[in-house]
Structure formats: structure tokens, C-alpha cells
Design an enzyme around this catalytic site. Sequence first.
Site, PDB file in Angstrom:
ATOM      1  N   PRO A  89     113.625 -28.176  44.703  1.00  0.00           N
ATOM      2  CA  PRO A  89     112.891 -27.345  43.900  1.00  0.00           C
ATOM      3  C   PRO A  89     113.425 -26.085  43.480  1.00  0.00           C
ATOM      4  O   PRO A  89     113.079 -25.346  42.290  1.00  0.00           O
ATOM      5  CB  PRO A  89     111.588 -27.077  44.760  1.00  0.00           C
ATOM      6  CG  PRO A  89     112.080 -27.538  45.943  1.00  0.00           C
ATOM      7  CD  PRO A  89     113.078 -28.376  46.085  1.00  0.00           C
ATOM      8  N   GLU A 116     111.469 -30.143  55.584  1.00  0.00           N
ATOM      9  CA  GLU A 116     111.435 -28.990  55.193  1.00  0.00           C
ATOM     10  C   GLU A 116     112.500 -28.641  54.143  1.00  0.00           C
ATOM     11  O   GLU A 116     112.814 -27.550  53.299  1.00  0.00           O
ATOM     12  CB  GLU A 116     111.513 -27.769  56.316  1.00  0.00           C
ATOM     13  CG  GLU A 116     111.491 -26.236  56.135  1.00  0.00           C
ATOM     14  CD  GLU A 116     109.979 -26.199  55.483  1.00  0.00           C
ATOM     15  OE1 GLU A 116     109.011 -26.737  55.640  1.00  0.00           O
ATOM     16  OE2 GLU A 116     109.960 -25.352  54.564  1.00  0.00           O
ATOM     17  N   ARG A 154     118.372 -44.559  30.189  1.00  0.00           N
ATOM     18  CA  ARG A 154     117.848 -44.984  28.805  1.00  0.00           C
ATOM     19  C   ARG A 154     118.810 -44.405  27.476  1.00  0.00           C
ATOM     20  O   ARG A 154     118.792 -44.876  26.312  1.00  0.00           O
ATOM     21  CB  ARG A 154     116.326 -44.528  28.304  1.00  0.00           C
ATOM     22  CG  ARG A 154     116.116 -43.189  28.286  1.00  0.00           C
ATOM     23  CD  ARG A 154     114.625 -42.919  28.549  1.00  0.00           C
ATOM     24  NE  ARG A 154     113.581 -43.371  27.470  1.00  0.00           N
ATOM     25  CZ  ARG A 154     113.636 -42.936  26.305  1.00  0.00           C
ATOM     26  NH1 ARG A 154     114.421 -41.800  25.806  1.00  0.00           N
ATOM     27  NH2 ARG A 154     112.837 -43.653  25.219  1.00  0.00           N
ATOM     28  N   ASP A 169     114.005 -39.050  19.618  1.00  0.00           N
ATOM     29  CA  ASP A 169     112.944 -38.707  20.566  1.00  0.00           C
ATOM     30  C   ASP A 169     112.664 -37.181  20.710  1.00  0.00           C
ATOM     31  O   ASP A 169     113.740 -36.438  20.418  1.00  0.00           O
ATOM     32  CB  ASP A 169     113.356 -39.057  22.032  1.00  0.00           C
ATOM     33  CG  ASP A 169     113.131 -40.652  22.226  1.00  0.00           C
ATOM     34  OD1 ASP A 169     112.332 -41.244  21.474  1.00  0.00           O
ATOM     35  OD2 ASP A 169     113.724 -41.288  23.094  1.00  0.00           O
TER      36      ASP A 169
END
Length: 225
Positions: A89, A116, A154, A169
Site C-alpha cells: 500500500p 503486517e 490485455r 479504452d
Amino acid sequence: MKIDILTLFPEMFTGVLGSSILKKAEEKEAVSYSVENFRRFSKNKHHAVDDYPYGGGAGMVLQPQPIFDAVSHLTEKTDTKPRIILLCPQGERFDQRKAEELAQEKHLIFICGHYEGYDERIREHLVTDEISIGDYVLTGGELGAMVVIDSVVRLLPGVLGNENSPIHDSFSTGLLEHPHYTRPADFRGMKVPDVLLSGNHAKIAEWRKEQSLKRTRERRPDLLE
Ligand SMILES: C[S@@+](CC[C@H](N)C(=O)[O-])C[C@H]1O[C@@H](n2cnc3c(N)ncnc32)[C@H](O)[C@@H]1O
């Protein structure tokens, strides 16, 4: 492209890599996947891969040894220089530009954390990229790796076929994509815009461009900046 995934939960990848475009891409030999449980590289007699944090505190920390050895095992027989990607993160926020950049590579290795987090030496001395899929905390890096792999694969040549080319896209053009409609032309009184039924390709292209700009202005003005 070769994609190696290091995880403590290999079964999580079965459905995702074995379905839809990710499966077709492997059948077309645009990509090959390997999913490895890095616990098998642990030199601990109980096959532990984590330990308590130095300095105390909650949660367990992934040790460097199994992950360093797993990466050596994956790289020792290849002369390609892989991108070694740590899902976390605290990493660089993932986006379409990063997907396009990774799609140019021949070999990607994904390291999925748990608990953790990781021993800091993994970040400092092993990985080439740290990627976050958004500002929230997941239980493990597996879902993050799947998101990144899906968006990269993709983009590989031949995977989507010409008519589904990803160049139109959202984000690829720098804007959000225009709205789509399909049959019927009138669904319970809700009508398809006349221009799309007109057969006038120049007008349709102009309408799509306007809609794309309008959408981006309304929903993601930051993209226009
Ligand atoms: C519970 S999280 C650890 C969070 C860590 N204690 C922190 O605050 O930064 C466990 C693992 O999930 C993965 N993870 C969690 N959130 C993520 C995110 N937003 N993007 C990518 N991976 C994530 C990472 O592999 C992480 O090591």
C-alpha cells in the site's frame, strides 16, 4: 511475456488466470504464468516465513530469506532482467501508464505480501518496483497482483484482437471513453441517440469525441489538467 507470482496462497490465482482473457492470452502463447508458494524456500525447519518484528509491536513480518531465495530460483536460469514487483500500500499508485510500461517487459515477478508487511531489506535490496493498487489496505498482495496482471496482459500484442484494441479504452487516450449502446434502439422508451443510428461515420466519431470530453470533464477533471 513470462509472469512469475510468489505467494503464500497460490490457489487464489487458479480462477483468475484460468478464465477469460488471461486464459486466452496463455493459450495464444502471448504470456506464460507460474505461481509459486515461497514457503517452499524457507530454510526454517517448520517452514515458517514470518517472525515477530524487532522492537516489538503487533503482527508478523515476512522474513527476507524465503523471498530472496525464491527470486534467485526464478532468475538464475534466465538471462532476461525481470522487473521484480512488490505489492504494497506504500508503493507507487498503479495506473494505465504503468500498465503500458510493464507491458513492454519480457519478464515480471510479483511478490505478494501478507501479515503486517515485509522486512525492509526486501524493499531496499531486491525489488525494482513497489506498486499500490489504491489508498486502502488489503489482507494480502494477491488481489493487487491480479489487478496489475490483468491490466498488463490485455495490452500484449494479439491478446484482444484488432476490433477490441485497447487503444480506445479509458485512460489510454488520456480521457474516459464515450458511452456505448447496443440493440434495441428503443428499450422501454429509452432511446439510443439518433446520431449512432445515422450511419454517418464522421458525425459518429465527432459525437464520441465530444462525449468522451464531456464525461472526463464531469467525472475526472483531473485528467484534463
Ligand atoms: C495488511 S497489509 C500490510 C499493511 C502494512 N502494515 C502497512 O500499513 O503498510 C498486507 C499485505 O497486503 C498487500 N497490500 C495491502 N494493501 C495493498 C494495496 N493497496 N496495494 C497493493 N498491495 C496491498 C501488501 O502485499 C501487504 O504487504
